[in-house]
Design a protein around this motif. Sequence first.
Motif, PDB file in Angstrom:
ATOM      1  N   LEU A  25      42.821  34.878  48.944  1.00  0.00           N
ATOM      2  CA  LEU A  25      43.495  34.935  47.648  1.00  0.00           C
ATOM      3  C   LEU A  25      44.993  34.716  47.802  1.00  0.00           C
ATOM      4  N   ASN A  26      45.598  35.418  48.743  1.00  0.00           N
ATOM      5  CA  ASN A  26      47.037  35.327  48.945  1.00  0.00           C
ATOM      6  C   ASN A  26      47.320  35.193  50.439  1.00  0.00           C
ATOM      7  N   PRO A  27      47.600  33.987  50.910  1.00  0.00           N
ATOM      8  CA  PRO A  27      47.827  33.782  52.336  1.00  0.00           C
ATOM      9  C   PRO A  27      48.953  34.624  52.918  1.00  0.00           C
ATOM     10  N   MET A  33      41.605  38.253  33.181  1.00  0.00           N
ATOM     11  CA  MET A  33      42.554  38.296  34.288  1.00  0.00           C
ATOM     12  C   MET A  33      42.222  39.457  35.212  1.00  0.00           C
ATOM     13  N   ILE A  34      42.409  39.219  36.505  1.00  0.00           N
ATOM     14  CA  ILE A  34      42.186  40.250  37.517  1.00  0.00           C
ATOM     15  C   ILE A  34      43.484  40.442  38.285  1.00  0.00           C
ATOM     16  N   LEU A  35      43.999  41.657  38.281  1.00  0.00           N
ATOM     17  CA  LEU A  35      45.219  41.979  39.010  1.00  0.00           C
ATOM     18  C   LEU A  35      44.860  42.731  40.279  1.00  0.00           C
ATOM     19  N   HIS A  36      45.164  42.124  41.412  1.00  0.00           N
ATOM     20  CA  HIS A  36      44.980  42.776  42.708  1.00  0.00           C
ATOM     21  C   HIS A  36      46.307  43.441  43.066  1.00  0.00           C
ATOM     22  N   GLY A  37      46.268  44.751  43.260  1.00  0.00           N
ATOM     23  CA  GLY A  37      47.511  45.459  43.535  1.00  0.00           C
ATOM     24  C   GLY A  37      47.256  46.773  44.232  1.00  0.00           C
ATOM     25  N   GLU A  79      44.554  36.751  39.308  1.00  0.00           N
ATOM     26  CA  GLU A  79      43.572  35.686  39.091  1.00  0.00           C
ATOM     27  C   GLU A  79      43.529  35.330  37.614  1.00  0.00           C
ATOM     28  N   ILE A  80      43.680  34.038  37.327  1.00  0.00           N
ATOM     29  CA  ILE A  80      43.632  33.560  35.942  1.00  0.00           C
ATOM     30  C   ILE A  80      42.877  32.239  35.895  1.00  0.00           C
ATOM     31  N   ASP A  81      41.751  32.211  35.208  1.00  0.00           N
ATOM     32  CA  ASP A  81      41.029  30.957  34.968  1.00  0.00           C
ATOM     33  C   ASP A  81      40.831  30.131  36.226  1.00  0.00           C
ATOM     34  N   GLY A  82      40.425  30.771  37.298  1.00  0.00           N
ATOM     35  CA  GLY A  82      40.144  30.048  38.523  1.00  0.00           C
ATOM     36  C   GLY A  82      41.348  29.834  39.418  1.00  0.00           C
TER      37      GLY A  82
END
Length: 210
Positions: A46-48, A1-5, A56-59
């Motif tokens: 990623l986030n409109p 998992m990738i956390l954008h923050g 991000e999780i598994d695509g």
Amino acid sequence: MILHGYWRSGAAWRARIALNLKGLSYEQRGVDLRTGVQRSEAFVVLNPQGMVPALEIDGAVLTQSPAILEWLEEAHPAPPLLPVESADRAHVRAMAALIGCDIHPLNNLRVGKALRETLGADQAAIDAWAARWIVSGFEALELLVSRRGVGWCFGDAPTLADCYLIPQIYSARRFGVPLDAFPRLLAIDAAAARHPAFIAAHPDAQPDAD
């Protein structure tokens, strides 16, 4: 998992707390809200909405912290962040919504910038604006915790409500809001300051922190 923050974003902070309480591993990627990275073409893909967090999780990409926290509870149910009984779960969700809907959106970075640029508010006026909503919300939450809490917002273990509360207390202090009238909330904050999951989620511990 990738956390954008962003290290000081209350919404991203909630997600970090929940991920840590679940014992999940994740990569962090910083999005500096002060420089407008959230509006870049790459991030809007990623986030409109151009906001953090995004997970991000598994695509797939999940946005909006309430949805992320609910997904975590469904996909990784242990340890639980919601009680067993349906009415109790509703109480916890109500506490979280009190903060997430009625306090936090009114004192986040976007609103402060709009008050300053559109209405000409100075910092004192912005602080007073934030305090108005924080105090009224905390007054209600203090009463709810007195009825339901046993060391945490609800019961004797952290729930989704605590994931929301701790970042909001941090924000209240940044705006100079006196908190002595909320002893139960301060006791929860003190408990979180000793809890490994909350310690690891604190803004000062993040890789993109100033």
